[in-house]
Design an enzyme around this catalytic site. Structure first.
Site, PDB file in Angstrom:
ATOM      1  N   HIS A  97      34.887  40.137  40.036  1.00 34.97           N
ATOM      2  CA  HIS A  97      34.851  39.163  41.270  1.00 34.97           C
ATOM      3  C   HIS A  97      33.991  37.794  41.134  1.00 34.97           C
ATOM      4  CE1 HIS A  97      34.738  37.716  45.389  1.00 34.97           C
ATOM      5  NE2 HIS A  97      33.429  38.192  45.427  1.00 34.97           N
ATOM      6  N   HIS A 124      32.869  33.773  42.528  1.00 32.05           N
ATOM      7  CA  HIS A 124      33.414  32.323  43.187  1.00 32.05           C
ATOM      8  C   HIS A 124      33.518  31.396  42.237  1.00 32.05           C
ATOM      9  CE1 HIS A 124      31.938  34.112  47.416  1.00 32.05           C
ATOM     10  NE2 HIS A 124      32.379  35.264  46.729  1.00 32.05           N
ATOM     11  N   ASP A 159      51.617  32.443  29.725  1.00 34.03           N
ATOM     12  CA  ASP A 159      51.215  33.064  28.797  1.00 34.03           C
ATOM     13  C   ASP A 159      50.198  34.342  29.319  1.00 34.03           C
ATOM     14  OD1 ASP A 159      51.799  31.692  26.401  1.00 34.03           O
ATOM     15  OD2 ASP A 159      49.863  30.566  26.205  1.00 34.03           O
ATOM     16  N   HIS A 200      38.219  33.559  50.965  1.00 40.55           N
ATOM     17  CA  HIS A 200      37.038  34.082  50.129  1.00 40.55           C
ATOM     18  C   HIS A 200      36.972  33.601  48.733  1.00 40.55           C
ATOM     19  CE1 HIS A 200      34.683  38.168  49.423  1.00 40.55           C
ATOM     20  NE2 HIS A 200      34.244  37.025  48.930  1.00 40.55           N
ATOM     21  N   TYR A 255      52.452  37.431  19.212  1.00 39.93           N
ATOM     22  CA  TYR A 255      51.114  36.512  19.352  1.00 39.93           C
ATOM     23  C   TYR A 255      50.094  37.406  19.022  1.00 39.93           C
ATOM     24  CZ  TYR A 255      47.503  33.635  21.185  1.00 39.93           C
ATOM     25  OH  TYR A 255      46.304  32.994  21.293  1.00 39.93           O
TER      26      TYR A 255
END
Lengths: 232, 232, 232, 232
Positions: free
Chosen positions: A96, A98, A121, A172, A230
């Site tokens: 998480h 910001h 991708d 958020h 890939y």
């Protein structure tokens, strides 16, 4: 050697990575790493500066958000992590942040449209943005409900958490996940890049449109399909 | 000393440069260096982080995209490089990045307009953006077709690959080239700068117009004309 | 000790500074330092990477743009520097960069409006943008004419080069100057900052207006007026 | 040990921090640290580059802006600091920067709207922007009046300086404060981040709206409320 040393080390390194990638200011982010056998995860302690972190400061928490081991209080977002681990059996890490551009999209309550192969991708749909939850949920067990805010949007839109490893929580900021804490952090960095490029494309042409389905499919499949070619 | 040591070294250094210039996130880019006598090129292995690269890890591929030497799988974009080397006899290096601003223009499917002398010092026309290819080409030999997508736009617009050393592939990202891998990387860095400045100019004045032809000609010629007087 | 060692050193250091401040990509900029007694200036050699510069590589040129000393060819913009030194007797240094935001304004052919005290601390008017010169001047002695393009705009608008130490050359990029090469570089860094902030303010409010005259005067005077009280 | 060593050290470190955080160009900022018992504060000397600062160069000033100790002239904004210390008894530090995005909002004379939890983690209202003061105040005791410009807006809008620790001074730049100089600098860094993200959100959606009150309250309270559970 402690029982949880391995996930503490993984969580520590992943938390340091979001700082090194420039995805957090001060302590505005947290990463966790899960041990699926023990049904616990290691997570950053709340409000501790990255410079002061160490593997042994990580807090061990179970999937019901009970602290199992650790002297510090875990991240204030711990309950959100717990809900995701409990309901999504195949994720091993959650991040998480910001980060600037991803958070800007979250503040605008908009999905990030899929405009190019950098996006395709990694996922075949717009990065979803969950609308803010109802007042009574915010006032209740907020961080726990944030987990359900995420789960509900995935169910509503019929998205797979194994194919879409990122979300914006409206007003958020982003959450990302993956098979490991390292992969979750990778996804946070990719998301910030997608967010910045989509923002710029939108400024260059406010009427920019989603890329064509055949190109989305081609790029996603060459990295993730049965015949992926890939990487090594 | 191996036969291909020189191009391996050149490709290695050029790949490290796109990372050092901040033009790639993770492994989202690749550079190759050609040996025109041997009709082969050295290219980055697919999906290997820049920190793990070494000259001996570069893969040697011929102009029909057959691997000639190397234990790793070459970049997933190898066929695109091969097509360009095969059809454009005077290029010695190719760079592909997903650099932020250039990719944003590619996502918007817009040419980058020529607005100032920084641009005209390098090319006399807008940076061309190739439209996405047809579905059947995407579903077929995609990376090979990407080479033709580039060649076709140059033919259609009557552009010279020796004068215009950069292109945006629509909904994807830029390719640049030049006499050497180092020059190709230089062009990637210049393109990113042109892309950012044109973006900003457009924000400052959405009706901004192309610069005048006489000024374009002057700046291009002082660097590239018969009487060039820039540099030593 | 050579006769010109002092200005060579000053020019060298100032050229390294525009690189250190992030105001140039590759070799897209140049700074000169004048010796008013000798009526010459030291300037960066053309096209030489900053990493390869050294004080002894600076080229000594007189105010008519004749090379006086040095083995390398001087900057392609040398004639512009010469014209400014010749006509503006009190400047000791000139800097030219293609810094991102200032150049974007130059490409948009717009003055940078005076919107805040950061601007008014340095000059009391919008940063002027000179319109592109006529075709016949471009095709003629271009860099010499660029000097007059700058002089003419200052005359036309009745600006003092001692009060306004910066200009945007339309479709090209900024020039700045000052009592020394170091001050000229300081002005280039300030200009880039003013350009970025004005750009952002304009995005936040497209109808943003110039600040009030009393506030302009107050801030300019506290740094530059007879009763200046800024600094030591 | 001198009587003021502790606040000199705190002011020195905090001034170095605004530079390290990238919040100032050259000397365009200053931080002070107060000693409430002695009713004085230590502040940066005017116009001295950050690289040349040292704790013993800080200037000691009382709350009426009289210099008490120090050989250098204090920051030109000293009177503004003095007014705030005098009227707001519980602040221990003040920071003033010209950070890019916060200053851009100040130049646009707009409050920064509260759009996300990064904002609500720190304050529950838009970041206020004080309109420019009347001409006669500018022409008078300007920096003293800037203090009142700030105080007046807080009174007018009924804001608490203990809950809202930041302001934009219109056409100028931000001021922030807090219990210590370190906290004031923290607030400057947070403000710059809020300013950048709100700017981006506004570009993504010009009609973006404030977040809902319940979410503002939740985030503010979990960090600052009676039952705060963020941090250790």
């Amino acid at each position: 050697m402690g029982k949880y040393d391995s996930i503490k080390q993984a969580a520590y390194e992943a938390n340091m990575q979001i700082d090194a990638f420039g995805l957090v200011l001060f302590t505005f982010g947290n990463v966790s790493a899960a041990d699926r056998n023990e049904e616990v995860f290691a997570i950053k302690p709340s409000g501790v500066p990255y410079a002061d972190l160490a593997p042994e400061k990580m807090v061990i928490v179970d999937f019901d958000a009970n602290v199992i081991e650790g002297e510090l209080r875990p991240s204030s977002d711990t309950k959100t992590h717990a809900v995701l681990y409990k309901h999504w059996p195949e994720i091993g890490g959650i991040a998480h942040t910001h980060s600037t551009h991803a958070t800007a999209w979250a503040q605008s309550l908009k999905d990030i449209p899929i405009l190019g192969t950098t996006h395709a991708d990694h996922l075949t749909v717009d990065v979803p943005c969950a609308p803010p939850m109802a007042d009574e949920m915010i006032e209740g067990n907020y961080e726990h409900q944030t987990g359900f805010q995420i789960l509900n949007l995935f169910e509503e839109r019929n998205l797979s958490y194994k194919e879409v490893e990122m979300i914006l929580v409206g007003n958020h900021a982003p959450f990302t996940w993956g098979g490991s804490a390292e992969k979750a952090v990778y996804n946070s960095a990719v998301l910030e890049q997608l967010a910045e490029m989509a923002y710029l494309s939108l400024q260059i042409d406010p009427d920019v449109s989603r890329m064509k389905d055949s190109l989305i499919k081609k790029h996603y499949d060459r990295k993730h399909g049965d015949d992926a070619y890939y990487g090594q």
